[in-house]
Design a protein around this motif. Structure first.
Motif, short mmCIF file in Angstrom:
data_model
loop_
_atom_site.label_atom_id
_atom_site.label_comp_id
_atom_site.label_asym_id
_atom_site.label_seq_id
_atom_site.Cartn_x
_atom_site.Cartn_y
_atom_site.Cartn_z
N LYS A 113 0.74 -1.02 -0.10
CA LYS A 113 -0.47 -0.07 0.12
C LYS A 113 0.54 1.32 0.14
N PHE A 116 3.24 1.25 -3.69
CA PHE A 116 2.04 1.62 -4.95
C PHE A 116 0.79 3.10 -4.48
N GLN A 119 -4.82 3.75 -3.66
CA GLN A 119 -5.69 3.71 -5.14
C GLN A 119 -5.27 2.37 -6.25
N GLU A 120 -4.14 1.87 -6.09
CA GLU A 120 -2.80 0.87 -6.65
C GLU A 120 -3.41 -0.32 -5.84
N MET A 121 -2.94 -1.95 -6.56
CA MET A 121 -2.47 -2.91 -6.33
C MET A 121 -3.50 -3.46 -4.94
N GLU A 169 -1.06 -11.83 -10.22
CA GLU A 169 -0.90 -10.16 -9.98
C GLU A 169 0.40 -10.09 -9.77
#
Length: 174
Positions: A113, A116, A119-121, A169
């Motif tokens: 978190k 990245f 809002q990512e990953m 992922e």
């Protein structure tokens, strides 16, 4: 011993785990698939730091082994261990840190978190979090304290599929 099922150009390998004679006189053979096909994706070793391949493979092998013959909580525990192996080794490459490996899964969820952004990953973090949240259900004190239901076969199956999702992922799946 291994057993090949299928045809020459299309077969799957199986390991013979046990044979026993049943009451009817027939022989019952217990098999385990040698391939993770349909359970976990095949690893693309070229995407993994060479020094990490062996440890990741060993953790995934323990997941596959437990998935065929252990209780659901053991499967969840092995998935959690493998998730830590995958995410820590992946973050090691992503961040270039010298020594990021010896941390708990919760640490790695937060680290993804931070690295990245919020809002990512999100899907990756969610899969990691799901496995992490299943883990205490098998610990009697934690389950009682938080009034958690026991881990079931479906939960173990979910943890294995979440681990496969994590491999895809981080782009370590073929």
């Amino acid at each position: 011993m291994q057993l090949a099922l299928g045809q020459r150009d299309s077969y799957s390998l199986w390991r013979i785990l046990q044979t026993e004679r049943i009451a009817t006189g027939d022989v019952l053979v217990t098999l385990r698939a040698e391939s993770a096909f349909g359970i976990l994706p095949q690893l693309d070793k070229s995407k993994i730091h060479p020094g990490c391949v062996r440890g990741v493979e060993a953790a995934l092998e323990r997941v596959l082994s437990s998935a065929y013959r252990e209780l659901p909580q053991s499967v969840v525990d092995q998935c959690r261990n493998a998730a830590v192996m995958v995410i820590s080794r992946w973050m090691h490459v992503e961040t270039g840190d010298a020594d990021p490996i010896e941390q708990d899964l919760g640490h790695w969820i937060r680290a993804v978190k931070v690295k990245f952004g919020e809002q990512e990953m999100v899907a990756l973090r969610s899969a990691l979090e799901a496995i992490n949240r299943l883990h205490p259900r098998g610990k009697d004190n934690e389950a009682n304290k938080h009034q958690l239901r026991q881990v079931e076969e479906a939960d173990a199956e979910f943890a294995v599929h979440a681990l496969g999702f994590i491999l895809r992922e981080v782009k370590w799946a073929v």
